[in-house]
Design a protein around this motif. Sequence first.
Motif, PDB file in Angstrom:
ATOM      1  N   ARG A   7       0.823  -1.197   0.000  1.00  0.00           N
ATOM      2  CA  ARG A   7       0.000   0.000   0.000  1.00  0.00           C
ATOM      3  C   ARG A   7       0.863   1.255   0.000  1.00  0.00           C
ATOM      4  NH1 ARG A   7      -2.555  -0.999   4.264  1.00  0.00           N
ATOM      5  NH2 ARG A   7      -1.409   0.347   5.708  1.00  0.00           N
ATOM      6  N   GLU A   8       1.892   1.276   0.829  1.00  0.00           N
ATOM      7  CA  GLU A   8       2.780   2.436   0.887  1.00  0.00           C
ATOM      8  C   GLU A   8       3.530   2.625  -0.430  1.00  0.00           C
ATOM      9  OE1 GLU A   8       5.274   1.725   4.201  1.00  0.00           O
ATOM     10  OE2 GLU A   8       3.687   2.042   5.708  1.00  0.00           O
ATOM     11  N   GLN A  11       1.081   4.114  -2.953  1.00  0.00           N
ATOM     12  CA  GLN A  11       0.818   5.514  -2.653  1.00  0.00           C
ATOM     13  C   GLN A  11       1.999   6.390  -3.039  1.00  0.00           C
ATOM     14  OE1 GLN A  11      -0.296   5.710   1.475  1.00  0.00           O
ATOM     15  NE2 GLN A  11      -2.172   4.524   1.183  1.00  0.00           N
ATOM     16  N   TRP A  19       0.213  10.634 -10.504  1.00  0.00           N
ATOM     17  CA  TRP A  19      -0.686  11.794 -10.552  1.00  0.00           C
ATOM     18  C   TRP A  19      -0.644  12.501 -11.899  1.00  0.00           C
ATOM     19  CZ3 TRP A  19       1.066  17.014 -10.786  1.00  0.00           C
ATOM     20  CH2 TRP A  19       2.452  17.149 -10.833  1.00  0.00           C
ATOM     21  N   TRP A  46      -6.557   5.485  -7.260  1.00  0.00           N
ATOM     22  CA  TRP A  46      -5.169   5.221  -6.898  1.00  0.00           C
ATOM     23  C   TRP A  46      -4.661   6.262  -5.899  1.00  0.00           C
ATOM     24  CZ3 TRP A  46      -0.764   5.126 -11.129  1.00  0.00           C
ATOM     25  CH2 TRP A  46       0.438   4.725 -10.533  1.00  0.00           C
ATOM     26  N   GLY A  47      -5.059   7.502  -6.089  1.00  0.00           N
ATOM     27  CA  GLY A  47      -4.496   8.566  -5.272  1.00  0.00           C
ATOM     28  C   GLY A  47      -5.202   8.822  -3.963  1.00  0.00           C
ATOM     29  N   PRO A  49      -6.501   6.939  -1.506  1.00  0.00           N
ATOM     30  CA  PRO A  49      -6.090   6.272  -0.267  1.00  0.00           C
ATOM     31  C   PRO A  49      -4.860   6.894   0.393  1.00  0.00           C
ATOM     32  CG  PRO A  49      -6.641   4.648  -1.933  1.00  0.00           C
ATOM     33  CD  PRO A  49      -6.639   5.981  -2.621  1.00  0.00           C
ATOM     34  N   GLY A  50      -4.001   7.524  -0.372  1.00  0.00           N
ATOM     35  CA  GLY A  50      -2.812   8.137   0.204  1.00  0.00           C
ATOM     36  C   GLY A  50      -3.009   9.583   0.613  1.00  0.00           C
ATOM     37  N   SER A  53      -2.857  10.449   4.678  1.00  0.00           N
ATOM     38  CA  SER A  53      -1.527  10.567   5.284  1.00  0.00           C
ATOM     39  C   SER A  53      -0.812  11.847   4.858  1.00  0.00           C
ATOM     40  CB  SER A  53      -0.667   9.349   4.912  1.00  0.00           C
ATOM     41  OG  SER A  53      -0.478   9.279   3.503  1.00  0.00           O
ATOM     42  N   ARG A  54      -1.336  12.510   3.825  1.00  0.00           N
ATOM     43  CA  ARG A  54      -0.745  13.764   3.337  1.00  0.00           C
ATOM     44  C   ARG A  54      -1.708  14.935   3.522  1.00  0.00           C
ATOM     45  NH1 ARG A  54       1.089   9.478   0.538  1.00  0.00           N
ATOM     46  NH2 ARG A  54       3.254   9.493  -0.217  1.00  0.00           N
TER      47      ARG A  54
END
Length: 413
Positions: A7-8, A11, A19, A46-47, A49-50, A53-54
Amino acid sequence: MQIATLRETLQAAFFQWGWLLVAVLPLAQLGGRTLYTVLVSVCVLWGLPGLWSRRDRLDRATTLLYLTLLGVTLLGIPGSVDPAGGYRIWAQFAVQTSTLLLMQAALRESPVQLDRLFDAMALSSGITLVGLYLLLPYYWLGWSGQPFDPSTQLREDNLPFLLVFLLGWLQRHGDRHRSHGAMAGVTAAVLGYIVISEGRAALLGMIAGLAVFCWSVLGWRLRWVVPAVVLVLVVGIAANTGAFHKVEQASYHHSLDSFTTGRSILWRQALAHPPARSWLGVGIGNGHHATEVLSFEIGGARMQVKHLHNFLMDAWYETGILGVGLLVALIGIVLGRLGWVWQRLSAGDRQRAGVLLAAAVALITAGMLSFSYTSRQLACYLFVCLGGLSGIGRTRDVRATPPADGHKDPDKR
């Protein structure tokens, strides 16, 4: 443990290069609606889920306004004529507009991200322009099996905002004299296709984008900008006068009705028959059910359209005062903040911001006569530009520098 690592990795891959799929979306439209839908869905799924954390990379004001806008448009769906269709359009709108948040997070990954976006957009824009011209004989010579109808078969809608990315790339990477000649040639090619397609909304969008680009990126003074855009307008009208004289063909009684090809009739009818729910509207995606508003007479023939051909009027009618107010506030806060920090930006960042601003102005101008707020041009590409503009002053240090002089990017020297 392996799932968390995967996952990491995914991301990180998205915010490094995934992106940039947003740059391919205009080109994907040449392949049809399905290809575009698949690519934009892959990019967002795709983007997103991350993004949590941002979240510290997101601008709080624009994020709050955006999420409130999504909430208000969702609230208007229950009680509408077609709730199922409304939820489907809302989901598409949410997916496309989420590029606002993804852009903010991705641009803060590295100071060079914005330049990478511009290079990718320029490449995609160039291929798109070439592709449109290569497809032109397919329709013009009747190979499609249908009589040539430029107003429905040609796809000029994206060219006004794509043009400024091409011009920005040429300005940054070419020498001063050759780049001006190349920019004139590219502008002529885009203008030629728009003229052939009889796209008056696209022509106005192109003119608005060029005016902002010449002022903000090339550093032209107003006395040079005005003659340049007037020249483009005169050439566009002279090359295709038929599209600008539909008043005689359609028996319009007002010059505004002629210039807007009857769109102003729709706007007057919408104002005369406002939505029953003034604050929430008729529901996103439900505007086409207002047949008494969306039909009008041309030369004795009754015409029926699907929307009001003005993104603000469409937003008002479908999402009410709250929806259109939040949309305007979101655009306004991004542009207002840009104006606040404009003089403190470095010359290079000012030119970068100028490209995004010109693209946004081109889209907004064309949208006043053509697109709905749920269209790809407004829901996706405009929000990409807004996401880039909202992060301009945050991706690099804002420092005092003299105004841009129209030469190469000082940050690249």
